[in-house]
Design a protein around this motif. Structure first.
Motif, short mmCIF file in Angstrom:
data_model
loop_
_atom_site.label_atom_id
_atom_site.label_comp_id
_atom_site.label_asym_id
_atom_site.label_seq_id
_atom_site.Cartn_x
_atom_site.Cartn_y
_atom_site.Cartn_z
N LEU A 80 0.82 -1.21 0.00
CA LEU A 80 0.00 0.00 0.00
C LEU A 80 0.86 1.26 0.00
O LEU A 80 0.52 2.25 -0.65
N LEU A 81 1.97 1.22 0.72
CA LEU A 81 2.86 2.37 0.73
C LEU A 81 3.51 2.56 -0.63
O LEU A 81 3.60 3.68 -1.15
N CYS A 82 3.94 1.45 -1.26
CA CYS A 82 4.51 1.53 -2.61
C CYS A 82 3.51 2.11 -3.60
O CYS A 82 3.85 2.97 -4.41
N LEU A 83 2.27 1.63 -3.53
CA LEU A 83 1.26 2.08 -4.47
C LEU A 83 0.97 3.57 -4.29
O LEU A 83 0.80 4.30 -5.28
N GLU A 84 0.91 4.03 -3.04
CA GLU A 84 0.63 5.45 -2.79
C GLU A 84 1.77 6.32 -3.29
O GLU A 84 1.55 7.39 -3.89
N GLU A 85 2.99 5.89 -3.08
CA GLU A 85 4.14 6.67 -3.54
C GLU A 85 4.27 6.61 -5.07
O GLU A 85 4.69 7.58 -5.70
N PHE A 86 3.89 5.48 -5.65
CA PHE A 86 3.87 5.35 -7.11
C PHE A 86 2.88 6.34 -7.72
O PHE A 86 3.17 7.03 -8.69
N ARG A 87 1.71 6.43 -7.13
CA ARG A 87 0.69 7.36 -7.60
C ARG A 87 1.20 8.80 -7.51
O ARG A 87 1.06 9.59 -8.44
N ALA A 88 1.79 9.14 -6.35
CA ALA A 88 2.31 10.49 -6.18
C ALA A 88 3.42 10.79 -7.18
O ALA A 88 3.54 11.91 -7.69
N LEU A 124 3.79 9.56 -10.23
CA LEU A 124 3.26 9.79 -11.58
C LEU A 124 2.70 11.20 -11.74
O LEU A 124 2.78 11.79 -12.82
N PHE A 125 2.12 11.73 -10.66
CA PHE A 125 1.51 13.05 -10.74
C PHE A 125 2.46 14.16 -10.30
O PHE A 125 2.10 15.34 -10.39
N ALA A 126 3.65 13.80 -9.84
CA ALA A 126 4.56 14.81 -9.28
C ALA A 126 4.95 15.86 -10.30
O ALA A 126 5.07 17.05 -9.98
N SER A 127 5.18 15.44 -11.54
CA SER A 127 5.63 16.39 -12.57
C SER A 127 4.50 16.86 -13.47
O SER A 127 4.73 17.35 -14.57
N GLY A 128 3.25 16.67 -13.00
CA GLY A 128 2.11 17.08 -13.80
C GLY A 128 1.37 15.87 -14.33
O GLY A 128 1.99 14.90 -14.81
N ALA A 129 0.06 15.90 -14.23
CA ALA A 129 -0.74 14.73 -14.61
C ALA A 129 -0.56 14.36 -16.07
O ALA A 129 -0.72 13.19 -16.45
N GLY A 181 12.15 10.10 -18.13
CA GLY A 181 12.83 10.59 -16.93
C GLY A 181 12.89 9.54 -15.83
O GLY A 181 12.91 9.88 -14.63
N GLY A 182 12.93 8.27 -16.20
CA GLY A 182 13.01 7.18 -15.23
C GLY A 182 11.67 6.63 -14.79
O GLY A 182 11.61 5.62 -14.07
N LEU A 183 10.56 7.25 -15.21
CA LEU A 183 9.24 6.79 -14.78
C LEU A 183 8.91 5.41 -15.33
O LEU A 183 8.16 4.66 -14.71
N ALA A 184 9.46 5.07 -16.48
CA ALA A 184 9.21 3.73 -17.04
C ALA A 184 9.72 2.65 -16.09
O ALA A 184 9.09 1.60 -15.92
N SER A 185 10.86 2.90 -15.46
CA SER A 185 11.40 1.94 -14.49
C SER A 185 10.51 1.85 -13.25
O SER A 185 10.34 0.77 -12.67
N ALA A 186 9.93 2.98 -12.85
CA ALA A 186 9.03 2.98 -11.70
C ALA A 186 7.78 2.15 -11.97
O ALA A 186 7.30 1.42 -11.10
N VAL A 187 7.26 2.24 -13.20
CA VAL A 187 6.08 1.43 -13.56
C VAL A 187 6.43 -0.05 -13.52
O VAL A 187 5.67 -0.88 -13.01
N TYR A 188 7.60 -0.40 -14.03
CA TYR A 188 8.04 -1.80 -14.00
C TYR A 188 8.22 -2.28 -12.56
O TYR A 188 7.85 -3.40 -12.21
N THR A 189 8.77 -1.42 -11.72
CA THR A 189 8.95 -1.75 -10.30
C THR A 189 7.60 -2.07 -9.65
O THR A 189 7.45 -3.08 -8.96
N MET A 190 6.61 -1.20 -9.89
CA MET A 190 5.30 -1.40 -9.28
C MET A 190 4.63 -2.66 -9.81
O MET A 190 3.94 -3.37 -9.07
N SER A 191 4.84 -2.99 -11.07
CA SER A 191 4.28 -4.21 -11.65
C SER A 191 4.86 -5.45 -10.97
O SER A 191 4.14 -6.40 -10.65
N ALA A 192 6.16 -5.44 -10.74
CA ALA A 192 6.81 -6.57 -10.09
C ALA A 192 6.35 -6.72 -8.64
O ALA A 192 6.09 -7.84 -8.17
N VAL A 193 6.23 -5.59 -7.93
CA VAL A 193 5.75 -5.64 -6.55
C VAL A 193 4.32 -6.16 -6.50
O VAL A 193 3.96 -6.98 -5.64
#
Length: 419
Positions: A87-95, A97-102, A267-279
Protein backbone atom coordinates in the motif's frame (compact mmCIF):
# COMPACT_ATOMS: atom_id res chain seq x y z
CA UNK A 1 -17.37 -5.44 -9.16
CA UNK A 2 -17.73 -8.19 -11.80
CA UNK A 3 -14.99 -10.76 -11.89
CA UNK A 4 -12.17 -10.38 -14.35
CA UNK A 5 -10.86 -13.21 -16.44
CA UNK A 6 -7.28 -13.68 -17.57
CA UNK A 7 -8.52 -14.71 -21.01
CA UNK A 8 -11.00 -11.86 -21.49
CA UNK A 9 -10.40 -8.84 -23.69
CA UNK A 10 -8.96 -5.78 -22.01
CA UNK A 11 -11.55 -3.33 -20.77
CA UNK A 12 -11.57 0.18 -22.26
CA UNK A 13 -9.15 2.43 -20.48
CA UNK A 14 -11.83 4.86 -19.42
CA UNK A 15 -14.12 2.19 -17.96
CA UNK A 16 -13.87 1.21 -14.32
CA UNK A 17 -17.35 -0.27 -13.80
CA UNK A 18 -18.19 1.67 -10.63
CA UNK A 19 -17.58 5.21 -9.51
CA UNK A 20 -14.92 5.75 -6.90
CA UNK A 21 -17.45 7.59 -4.79
CA UNK A 22 -19.62 4.50 -4.32
CA UNK A 23 -16.57 2.33 -3.71
CA UNK A 24 -15.29 4.60 -0.97
CA UNK A 25 -18.74 4.62 0.65
CA UNK A 26 -18.59 0.83 1.00
CA UNK A 27 -15.00 0.78 2.22
CA UNK A 28 -14.07 -0.43 5.70
CA UNK A 29 -11.71 1.97 7.49
CA UNK A 30 -8.12 0.81 7.31
CA UNK A 31 -4.99 1.47 9.30
CA UNK A 32 -3.79 5.09 9.41
CA UNK A 33 -1.24 6.19 6.78
CA UNK A 34 2.41 6.29 7.83
CA UNK A 35 3.33 9.46 9.66
CA UNK A 36 5.44 11.91 7.73
CA UNK A 37 7.34 12.44 10.98
CA UNK A 38 8.62 8.89 10.65
CA UNK A 39 12.23 9.15 9.39
CA UNK A 40 11.71 6.01 7.27
CA UNK A 41 8.81 7.61 5.39
CA UNK A 42 9.78 9.57 2.29
CA UNK A 43 7.78 12.68 1.50
CA UNK A 44 5.87 11.90 -1.69
CA UNK A 45 6.64 15.29 -3.23
CA UNK A 46 10.38 14.68 -2.88
CA UNK A 47 10.37 11.14 -4.27
CA UNK A 48 12.16 10.63 -7.60
CA UNK A 49 12.02 7.50 -9.80
CA UNK A 50 15.39 6.23 -8.57
CA UNK A 51 14.45 6.96 -4.96
CA UNK A 52 11.16 5.11 -5.45
CA UNK A 53 13.04 2.02 -6.60
CA UNK A 54 15.33 2.17 -3.58
CA UNK A 55 12.30 2.65 -1.35
CA UNK A 56 10.72 -0.51 -2.80
CA UNK A 57 14.01 -2.36 -2.23
CA UNK A 58 14.09 -1.24 1.42
CA UNK A 59 10.49 -2.31 2.05
CA UNK A 60 11.08 -5.74 0.53
CA UNK A 61 14.36 -6.17 2.42
CA UNK A 62 12.56 -5.41 5.69
CA UNK A 63 10.21 -8.32 4.99
CA UNK A 64 13.22 -10.62 4.74
CA UNK A 65 14.92 -9.35 7.91
CA UNK A 66 16.27 -12.07 10.21
CA UNK A 67 15.58 -9.94 13.29
CA UNK A 68 14.20 -12.19 16.10
CA UNK A 69 11.53 -9.58 16.77
CA UNK A 70 10.27 -9.76 13.17
CA UNK A 71 7.20 -11.92 12.48
CA UNK A 72 7.73 -15.31 10.87
CA UNK A 73 7.50 -15.60 7.10
CA UNK A 74 3.88 -16.12 5.95
CA UNK A 75 2.40 -15.63 9.41
CA UNK A 76 -0.65 -13.40 9.81
CA UNK A 77 1.53 -10.61 11.22
CA UNK A 78 4.06 -10.94 8.36
CA UNK A 79 1.32 -10.94 5.73
CA UNK A 80 -0.05 -7.73 7.20
CA UNK A 81 3.42 -6.18 6.92
CA UNK A 82 3.55 -7.35 3.30
CA UNK A 83 0.30 -5.50 2.55
CA UNK A 84 1.53 -2.44 4.45
CA UNK A 85 4.54 -2.37 2.14
CA UNK A 86 2.40 -2.78 -0.97
CA UNK A 87 0.00 0.00 0.00
CA UNK A 88 2.86 2.37 0.73
CA UNK A 89 4.51 1.53 -2.61
CA UNK A 90 1.26 2.08 -4.47
CA UNK A 91 0.63 5.45 -2.79
CA UNK A 92 4.14 6.67 -3.54
CA UNK A 93 3.87 5.35 -7.11
CA UNK A 94 0.69 7.36 -7.60
CA UNK A 95 2.31 10.49 -6.18
CA UNK A 96 5.34 9.97 -8.40
CA UNK A 97 3.26 9.79 -11.58
CA UNK A 98 1.51 13.05 -10.74
CA UNK A 99 4.56 14.81 -9.28
CA UNK A 100 5.63 16.39 -12.57
CA UNK A 101 2.11 17.08 -13.80
CA UNK A 102 -0.74 14.73 -14.61
CA UNK A 103 -0.14 15.04 -18.37
CA UNK A 104 3.17 13.19 -18.11
CA UNK A 105 1.39 9.85 -17.74
CA UNK A 106 -0.67 10.54 -20.86
CA UNK A 107 2.28 10.93 -23.23
CA UNK A 108 4.01 8.08 -25.11
CA UNK A 109 5.67 5.82 -24.21
CA UNK A 110 4.57 6.14 -20.59
CA UNK A 111 0.85 5.94 -21.41
CA UNK A 112 1.32 2.46 -22.88
CA UNK A 113 3.34 1.22 -19.89
CA UNK A 114 0.90 2.65 -17.34
CA UNK A 115 -2.09 1.16 -19.19
CA UNK A 116 -0.39 -2.25 -19.19
CA UNK A 117 0.24 -2.02 -15.45
CA UNK A 118 -3.39 -1.24 -14.67
CA UNK A 119 -4.69 -4.02 -16.90
CA UNK A 120 -2.59 -6.35 -14.74
CA UNK A 121 -3.79 -4.62 -11.57
CA UNK A 122 -7.42 -5.34 -12.50
CA UNK A 123 -6.60 -9.05 -12.33
CA UNK A 124 -5.51 -8.55 -8.73
CA UNK A 125 -9.02 -7.40 -7.78
CA UNK A 126 -10.40 -10.92 -8.27
CA UNK A 127 -7.54 -12.25 -6.17
CA UNK A 128 -8.49 -9.84 -3.38
CA UNK A 129 -12.02 -11.27 -3.47
CA UNK A 130 -10.73 -14.84 -3.47
CA UNK A 131 -8.37 -14.16 -0.57
CA UNK A 132 -11.19 -12.60 1.44
CA UNK A 133 -13.27 -15.74 0.89
CA UNK A 134 -10.26 -17.82 1.92
CA UNK A 135 -10.11 -15.88 5.17
CA UNK A 136 -13.80 -16.64 5.70
CA UNK A 137 -12.99 -20.31 5.24
CA UNK A 138 -10.24 -20.12 7.87
CA UNK A 139 -12.80 -18.58 10.22
CA UNK A 140 -14.98 -21.64 9.73
CA UNK A 141 -12.03 -23.86 10.57
CA UNK A 142 -11.37 -21.82 13.67
CA UNK A 143 -14.93 -22.47 14.93
CA UNK A 144 -14.31 -26.22 14.96
CA UNK A 145 -10.93 -25.71 16.57
CA UNK A 146 -12.53 -23.50 19.23
CA UNK A 147 -15.15 -26.17 20.01
CA UNK A 148 -12.44 -28.73 20.72
CA UNK A 149 -10.42 -26.28 22.80
CA UNK A 150 -13.47 -25.19 24.79
CA UNK A 151 -14.61 -28.76 25.51
CA UNK A 152 -11.19 -29.79 26.80
CA UNK A 153 -10.74 -26.63 28.87
CA UNK A 154 -14.18 -26.61 30.50
CA UNK A 155 -13.79 -29.43 32.99
CA UNK A 156 -16.01 -28.81 36.06
CA UNK A 157 -13.26 -30.21 38.25
CA UNK A 158 -9.81 -29.19 36.97
CA UNK A 159 -8.21 -31.73 39.28
CA UNK A 160 -10.22 -34.62 37.79
CA UNK A 161 -9.05 -36.40 34.61
CA UNK A 162 -10.78 -35.47 31.37
CA UNK A 163 -13.83 -37.62 30.77
CA UNK A 164 -14.69 -39.82 27.81
CA UNK A 165 -17.53 -37.52 26.69
CA UNK A 166 -15.17 -34.55 26.52
CA UNK A 167 -12.59 -36.46 24.50
CA UNK A 168 -15.22 -37.77 22.07
CA UNK A 169 -16.72 -34.32 21.55
CA UNK A 170 -13.32 -32.77 20.93
CA UNK A 171 -12.35 -35.55 18.51
CA UNK A 172 -15.59 -35.09 16.57
CA UNK A 173 -14.94 -31.35 16.17
CA UNK A 174 -11.39 -32.01 14.99
CA UNK A 175 -12.52 -34.78 12.63
CA UNK A 176 -15.09 -32.42 11.10
CA UNK A 177 -12.35 -29.84 10.75
CA UNK A 178 -10.05 -32.32 9.02
CA UNK A 179 -12.79 -33.26 6.56
CA UNK A 180 -13.45 -29.60 5.73
CA UNK A 181 -9.76 -28.96 5.10
CA UNK A 182 -9.44 -32.08 2.94
CA UNK A 183 -12.49 -31.05 0.92
CA UNK A 184 -10.94 -27.67 0.23
CA UNK A 185 -7.56 -29.13 -0.68
CA UNK A 186 -8.89 -31.86 -2.96
CA UNK A 187 -11.76 -29.90 -4.43
CA UNK A 188 -9.66 -27.07 -5.83
CA UNK A 189 -11.24 -24.50 -3.59
CA UNK A 190 -14.29 -26.22 -2.10
CA UNK A 191 -16.86 -23.72 -0.91
CA UNK A 192 -14.48 -20.86 -1.65
CA UNK A 193 -15.54 -20.89 -5.29
CA UNK A 194 -19.19 -20.68 -4.27
CA UNK A 195 -18.80 -17.89 -1.69
CA UNK A 196 -16.71 -15.44 -3.68
CA UNK A 197 -17.96 -11.89 -3.16
CA UNK A 198 -16.50 -8.57 -4.19
CA UNK A 199 -15.27 -5.67 -2.09
CA UNK A 200 -16.89 -3.49 -4.72
CA UNK A 201 -20.40 -4.29 -3.53
CA UNK A 202 -21.79 -3.63 -0.05
CA UNK A 203 -23.32 -6.54 1.87
CA UNK A 204 -26.45 -4.50 2.55
CA UNK A 205 -27.06 -4.06 -1.18
CA UNK A 206 -26.35 -7.74 -1.76
CA UNK A 207 -28.92 -8.79 0.83
CA UNK A 208 -31.50 -6.50 -0.73
CA UNK A 209 -30.97 -8.20 -4.07
CA UNK A 210 -31.08 -11.66 -2.53
CA UNK A 211 -34.39 -11.37 -0.60
CA UNK A 212 -37.10 -12.90 -2.77
CA UNK A 213 -35.42 -12.11 -6.06
CA UNK A 214 -33.41 -14.00 -8.63
CA UNK A 215 -30.32 -12.39 -10.04
CA UNK A 216 -28.05 -13.36 -12.89
CA UNK A 217 -24.53 -14.13 -11.74
CA UNK A 218 -21.38 -12.95 -13.46
CA UNK A 219 -20.89 -16.42 -14.90
CA UNK A 220 -24.12 -16.08 -16.83
CA UNK A 221 -26.47 -18.22 -14.77
CA UNK A 222 -29.30 -17.22 -12.48
CA UNK A 223 -29.87 -18.41 -8.96
CA UNK A 224 -32.28 -17.77 -6.13
CA UNK A 225 -32.83 -18.33 -2.44
CA UNK A 226 -32.95 -21.92 -1.31
CA UNK A 227 -30.75 -23.32 -4.07
CA UNK A 228 -27.21 -24.60 -3.69
CA UNK A 229 -26.08 -21.42 -5.45
CA UNK A 230 -27.85 -19.14 -2.97
CA UNK A 231 -24.64 -17.60 -1.70
CA UNK A 232 -23.56 -16.86 -5.26
CA UNK A 233 -26.82 -14.98 -5.84
CA UNK A 234 -26.08 -12.56 -3.01
CA UNK A 235 -22.97 -11.02 -4.50
CA UNK A 236 -20.71 -10.63 -7.47
CA UNK A 237 -18.92 -13.88 -8.11
CA UNK A 238 -16.13 -15.35 -10.16
CA UNK A 239 -17.20 -18.24 -12.34
CA UNK A 240 -16.61 -21.82 -11.30
CA UNK A 241 -13.93 -22.05 -13.98
CA UNK A 242 -12.02 -19.12 -12.48
CA UNK A 243 -8.47 -19.99 -11.46
CA UNK A 244 -6.17 -18.16 -9.06
CA UNK A 245 -3.19 -19.83 -10.75
CA UNK A 246 -4.18 -18.52 -14.19
CA UNK A 247 -4.89 -15.09 -12.74
CA UNK A 248 -1.38 -14.95 -11.31
CA UNK A 249 0.05 -15.88 -14.69
CA UNK A 250 -1.94 -13.04 -16.25
CA UNK A 251 -0.54 -10.58 -13.69
CA UNK A 252 3.09 -11.64 -13.88
CA UNK A 253 3.46 -13.13 -17.36
CA UNK A 254 5.56 -11.19 -19.84
CA UNK A 255 6.17 -8.10 -17.73
CA UNK A 256 7.51 -5.52 -20.23
CA UNK A 257 11.05 -4.64 -19.11
CA UNK A 258 11.55 -0.96 -19.93
CA UNK A 259 14.02 -0.23 -22.72
CA UNK A 260 16.83 2.27 -22.11
CA UNK A 261 15.23 4.61 -24.63
CA UNK A 262 11.91 4.52 -22.77
CA UNK A 263 13.62 5.11 -19.43
CA UNK A 264 15.42 8.14 -20.80
CA UNK A 265 12.32 9.49 -22.55
CA UNK A 266 10.23 9.28 -19.35
CA UNK A 267 12.83 10.59 -16.93
CA UNK A 268 13.01 7.18 -15.23
CA UNK A 269 9.24 6.79 -14.78
CA UNK A 270 9.21 3.73 -17.04
CA UNK A 271 11.40 1.94 -14.49
CA UNK A 272 9.03 2.98 -11.70
CA UNK A 273 6.08 1.43 -13.56
CA UNK A 274 8.04 -1.80 -14.00
CA UNK A 275 8.95 -1.75 -10.30
CA UNK A 276 5.30 -1.40 -9.28
CA UNK A 277 4.28 -4.21 -11.65
CA UNK A 278 6.81 -6.57 -10.09
CA UNK A 279 5.75 -5.64 -6.55
CA UNK A 280 2.09 -6.18 -7.48
CA UNK A 281 2.81 -9.67 -8.77
CA UNK A 282 4.91 -10.77 -5.81
CA UNK A 283 2.35 -9.52 -3.28
CA UNK A 284 -0.57 -11.17 -5.12
CA UNK A 285 1.45 -14.38 -5.47
CA UNK A 286 2.34 -14.40 -1.76
CA UNK A 287 -1.33 -13.92 -0.80
CA UNK A 288 -2.40 -16.86 -2.96
CA UNK A 289 0.42 -18.93 -1.48
CA UNK A 290 -0.69 -18.15 2.07
CA UNK A 291 -4.50 -18.22 1.87
CA UNK A 292 -6.87 -20.88 0.45
CA UNK A 293 -8.08 -19.82 -3.01
CA UNK A 294 -10.03 -21.42 -5.84
CA UNK A 295 -7.61 -23.41 -8.04
CA UNK A 296 -4.69 -22.21 -5.98
CA UNK A 297 -1.32 -22.79 -7.63
CA UNK A 298 2.16 -21.28 -7.48
CA UNK A 299 3.51 -22.34 -10.85
CA UNK A 300 3.66 -18.82 -12.31
CA UNK A 301 7.21 -18.15 -13.49
CA UNK A 302 8.79 -14.92 -12.29
CA UNK A 303 12.18 -13.39 -13.00
CA UNK A 304 13.51 -9.84 -13.24
CA UNK A 305 16.78 -8.34 -14.51
CA UNK A 306 19.42 -7.93 -11.84
CA UNK A 307 20.22 -4.29 -12.59
CA UNK A 308 17.33 -2.91 -10.51
CA UNK A 309 17.99 -2.10 -6.82
CA UNK A 310 14.94 -4.13 -5.74
CA UNK A 311 15.59 -7.19 -7.93
CA UNK A 312 17.63 -8.98 -5.24
CA UNK A 313 15.04 -8.64 -2.43
CA UNK A 314 12.06 -9.44 -4.66
CA UNK A 315 13.76 -12.54 -6.09
CA UNK A 316 14.78 -13.73 -2.61
CA UNK A 317 11.23 -13.27 -1.34
CA UNK A 318 9.83 -15.24 -4.27
CA UNK A 319 12.35 -18.05 -3.81
CA UNK A 320 11.84 -18.34 -0.05
CA UNK A 321 8.07 -18.71 -0.40
CA UNK A 322 8.56 -21.21 -3.23
CA UNK A 323 10.96 -23.24 -1.06
CA UNK A 324 8.42 -23.22 1.77
CA UNK A 325 5.77 -24.61 -0.57
CA UNK A 326 8.05 -27.50 -1.52
CA UNK A 327 8.65 -28.71 2.03
CA UNK A 328 7.30 -32.19 2.60
CA UNK A 329 4.98 -31.16 5.44
CA UNK A 330 3.59 -28.20 3.45
CA UNK A 331 3.08 -29.70 -0.03
CA UNK A 332 -0.52 -30.78 0.60
CA UNK A 333 -1.48 -27.84 2.81
CA UNK A 334 -4.53 -25.71 2.00
CA UNK A 335 -2.33 -22.63 2.39
CA UNK A 336 1.16 -21.73 3.54
CA UNK A 337 -0.07 -19.33 6.22
CA UNK A 338 1.76 -20.24 9.43
CA UNK A 339 -1.48 -20.35 11.41
CA UNK A 340 -3.04 -22.80 8.93
CA UNK A 341 -0.04 -25.08 9.43
CA UNK A 342 -0.55 -24.79 13.20
CA UNK A 343 -4.20 -25.79 12.80
CA UNK A 344 -3.12 -28.90 10.90
CA UNK A 345 -0.38 -29.82 13.38
CA UNK A 346 -2.45 -29.24 16.54
CA UNK A 347 -5.47 -31.14 15.21
CA UNK A 348 -3.40 -34.09 14.07
CA UNK A 349 -1.48 -34.22 17.34
CA UNK A 350 -4.59 -34.20 19.53
CA UNK A 351 -6.33 -36.85 17.44
CA UNK A 352 -3.25 -39.06 17.62
CA UNK A 353 -2.76 -38.84 21.38
CA UNK A 354 -6.46 -39.52 22.10
CA UNK A 355 -6.73 -42.43 19.68
CA UNK A 356 -7.86 -45.60 21.51
CA UNK A 357 -7.56 -43.80 24.85
CA UNK A 358 -8.57 -45.71 27.97
CA UNK A 359 -10.76 -44.09 30.61
CA UNK A 360 -10.21 -42.75 33.10
CA UNK A 361 -7.13 -41.25 31.48
CA UNK A 362 -3.82 -42.01 33.17
CA UNK A 363 -2.28 -38.96 34.76
CA UNK A 364 0.48 -38.63 32.15
CA UNK A 365 -1.95 -38.98 29.24
CA UNK A 366 -4.33 -36.47 30.82
CA UNK A 367 -1.50 -33.95 31.18
CA UNK A 368 -0.49 -34.50 27.54
CA UNK A 369 -4.05 -33.91 26.31
CA UNK A 370 -4.41 -30.74 28.39
CA UNK A 371 -1.12 -29.42 27.03
CA UNK A 372 -2.31 -30.09 23.47
CA UNK A 373 -5.59 -28.32 24.29
CA UNK A 374 -3.64 -25.23 25.36
CA UNK A 375 -1.94 -25.24 21.97
CA UNK A 376 -5.41 -25.21 20.39
CA UNK A 377 -6.37 -22.24 22.54
CA UNK A 378 -3.27 -20.31 21.47
CA UNK A 379 -3.94 -20.95 17.77
CA UNK A 380 -7.56 -19.87 18.20
CA UNK A 381 -6.52 -16.63 19.87
CA UNK A 382 -3.95 -15.93 17.17
CA UNK A 383 -6.58 -16.38 14.46
CA UNK A 384 -9.14 -14.32 16.37
CA UNK A 385 -6.73 -11.40 16.66
CA UNK A 386 -5.25 -11.58 13.17
CA UNK A 387 -7.92 -12.47 10.60
CA UNK A 388 -10.05 -9.31 10.78
CA UNK A 389 -7.13 -6.84 10.50
CA UNK A 390 -5.74 -8.81 7.54
CA UNK A 391 -9.11 -8.75 5.79
CA UNK A 392 -9.33 -4.99 6.27
CA UNK A 393 -5.96 -4.60 4.59
CA UNK A 394 -6.96 -6.82 1.67
CA UNK A 395 -10.06 -4.66 1.33
CA UNK A 396 -7.88 -1.55 1.39
CA UNK A 397 -5.65 -3.07 -1.30
CA UNK A 398 -8.73 -3.60 -3.49
CA UNK A 399 -10.01 -0.05 -3.07
CA UNK A 400 -6.60 1.59 -3.38
CA UNK A 401 -5.98 -0.17 -6.71
CA UNK A 402 -9.40 0.94 -7.97
CA UNK A 403 -8.90 4.53 -6.81
CA UNK A 404 -5.41 4.85 -8.28
CA UNK A 405 -6.47 3.26 -11.56
CA UNK A 406 -9.46 5.57 -11.86
CA UNK A 407 -7.44 8.73 -11.28
CA UNK A 408 -4.68 7.82 -13.71
CA UNK A 409 -6.94 6.44 -16.44
CA UNK A 410 -8.87 9.70 -16.27
CA UNK A 411 -5.58 11.37 -17.04
CA UNK A 412 -4.81 8.98 -19.89
CA UNK A 413 -8.19 9.65 -21.48
CA UNK A 414 -7.45 13.35 -21.89
CA UNK A 415 -5.72 14.80 -24.94
CA UNK A 416 -1.96 14.68 -24.61
CA UNK A 417 -0.44 17.67 -22.95
CA UNK A 418 -3.50 18.79 -20.98
CA UNK A 419 -3.77 18.88 -17.20
Amino acid sequence: MPATDSSSAAAPLTSIGRSIRSLRRDQIPSFPPPSTADPTHHASSDLEPDAFQRRAADLLSDLLAADPSSPDLLSLAWTRRLLDSFLLCLEEFRALLFASGAAAAARPPLDRLVADFFERAVKALDLCNAVRDGLDLVRQWRKHLAIAASVLASSPDPAAPLGEAQIRRARKALTDLTILMLDDRDGGGGVVGQRNRSFGRGNRDARAHGQGHHRRSSSGGSSGAGSSNHLRSLSWSVSRAWSAARQLQAIGGGLPVPRPHDIAATGGLASAVYTMSAVLFVVAWALVAAIPCQDRGLQAHFSVPRNFPWSGPVTTLYERILEESKKKERKNSCGLLKEIHQIELCSRHLIEITDAAEFPLPEEKDAEVREAAQELVQVCESLKDGLDPLERQVREMFHRIVRTRTEILDCLSRPHGTE
